[in-house]
Write an enzyme that holds these catalytic residues in place. Structure first.
Site, PDB file in Angstrom:
ATOM      1  N   TYR A 198      -1.691  -0.362  10.379  1.00 36.78           N
ATOM      2  CA  TYR A 198      -1.887  -0.857   9.018  1.00 36.78           C
ATOM      3  C   TYR A 198      -0.682  -0.493   8.150  1.00 36.78           C
ATOM      4  O   TYR A 198      -0.161  -1.333   7.412  1.00 36.78           O
ATOM      5  CB  TYR A 198      -3.171  -0.268   8.428  1.00 36.78           C
ATOM      6  CG  TYR A 198      -3.391  -0.605   6.970  1.00 36.78           C
ATOM      7  CD1 TYR A 198      -3.848  -1.864   6.592  1.00 36.78           C
ATOM      8  CD2 TYR A 198      -3.138   0.328   5.964  1.00 36.78           C
ATOM      9  CE1 TYR A 198      -4.049  -2.186   5.258  1.00 36.78           C
ATOM     10  CE2 TYR A 198      -3.340   0.016   4.635  1.00 36.78           C
ATOM     11  CZ  TYR A 198      -3.798  -1.234   4.289  1.00 36.78           C
ATOM     12  OH  TYR A 198      -3.992  -1.556   2.965  1.00 36.78           O
ATOM     13  N   SER A 201       0.850  -1.189   0.000  1.00 41.00           N
ATOM     14  CA  SER A 201       0.000   0.000   0.000  1.00 41.00           C
ATOM     15  C   SER A 201       0.882   1.233   0.000  1.00 41.00           C
ATOM     16  O   SER A 201       2.000   1.220   0.530  1.00 41.00           O
ATOM     17  CB  SER A 201      -0.904   0.018   1.236  1.00 41.00           C
ATOM     18  OG  SER A 201      -1.536   1.272   1.394  1.00 41.00           O
TER      19      SER A 201
END
Length: 266
Positions: A160, A147
């Protein structure tokens, strides 16, 4: 039959978390390119098909479940040519709830462990099980889904982001370990993408609180934050992954490819 430019015909490619979101678009793209896609997900029944892809139920955080999944794919198709490590979870959480209004949105053992179990342990378990099969057959490709936040960090998403930083590090290290055995390991890092249908009201509430705004105030004006002025399309991620799995990308390994419209650093 004449092969397509990507040459993915009959390649057996596993997509974890492939029943929805980005994973579903990746699996659909691979199937359309002629690959034998395998959707691995908690929410499928082994033996069913989804848009032409074979389904195998699996909990990526459980070693026995992952090994049983790899065995099922080999039993069905005889090999594993590619793995797309896509399964993941994101729970927006603050390190400290300074306002003290919603302690449930402060990072704790439960939310931390959930994200690291799926996003890090799951990636390791699936890569290990599939790499052992790839070694037996003389090669393969592993694409880890990272990501933009793994490179840039993200307010309210520190844990995350940390899991995706770990994915990038796994990618670099495994490429060094496995390259000599004709196994390429690489990653792609989507930025802001179009809606996947997976963002629930509860997720939006959590994200908005960690960003200090109301859910309806979450920005959708991408011209202010993305040089290309728009969000990314899920099919664009699917196209990138299909290319990376193919032999057209045969000298790409050990790196994370950004797909963020110019927003994130290389």
């Amino acid at each position: 039959m004449k092969q397509s430019w990507l040459g993915l015909e009959d390649r057996v490619v596993i997509v974890t978390g492939g029943a929805s979101g980005i994973g579903k678009h990746v699996a659909d793209t691979l199937t359309a390119a002629g690959a034998r896609s395998v959707v691995v997900d908690m929410n499928v029944t082994t033996g069913d098909t989804l848009n032409g892809a074979y389904c195998v139920q699996c909990n990526v955080t459980d070693a026995a479940s992952v090994q049983a999944m790899a065995n099922a794919v080999v039993e069905k198709f005889g090999r594993i040519d590619g793995l797309v490590n896509n399964a993941g979870i994101n729970l927006p959480r603050l390190l400290v709830d300074v306002a003290g209004e919603k302690p449930e949105y402060e990072l704790n053992d439960d939310s931390f462990n959930k994200m690291f179990s799926v996003n890090v342990k799951g990636v390791f378990l699936c890569a290990q099980a599939c790499a052992k099969q790839m070694l037996k057959q003389g090669g393969g490709v592993i694409v880890n889904m990272s990501s933009e936040s793994g490179k840039e960090g993200s307010q309210g998403q520190s844990a995350y982001s940390a899991t995706k930083g770990a994915v990038d590090s796994f990618t670099r290290s495994w490429a060094k370990e496995l390259g000599k055995y004709n196994i390429r390991v690489l990653a792609c890092a989507p930025g802001i993408m179009e809606a996947t249908g997976l963002r629930s009201p509860a997720y939006n509430d959590a994200l908005a609180y960690t960003r200090g705004c109301k859910p309806e105030e979450l920005s959708t004006d991408y011209s202010k934050v993305i040089p290309m002025g728009r969000d990314g399309k899920l099919d664009e991620v699917g196209d990138l992954v299909a290319y990376l799995i193919s032999d057209r990308a045969s000298y790409i390994a050990g790196t994370t490819i950004n797909i963020s419209g110019g927003k994130s650093r290389g």
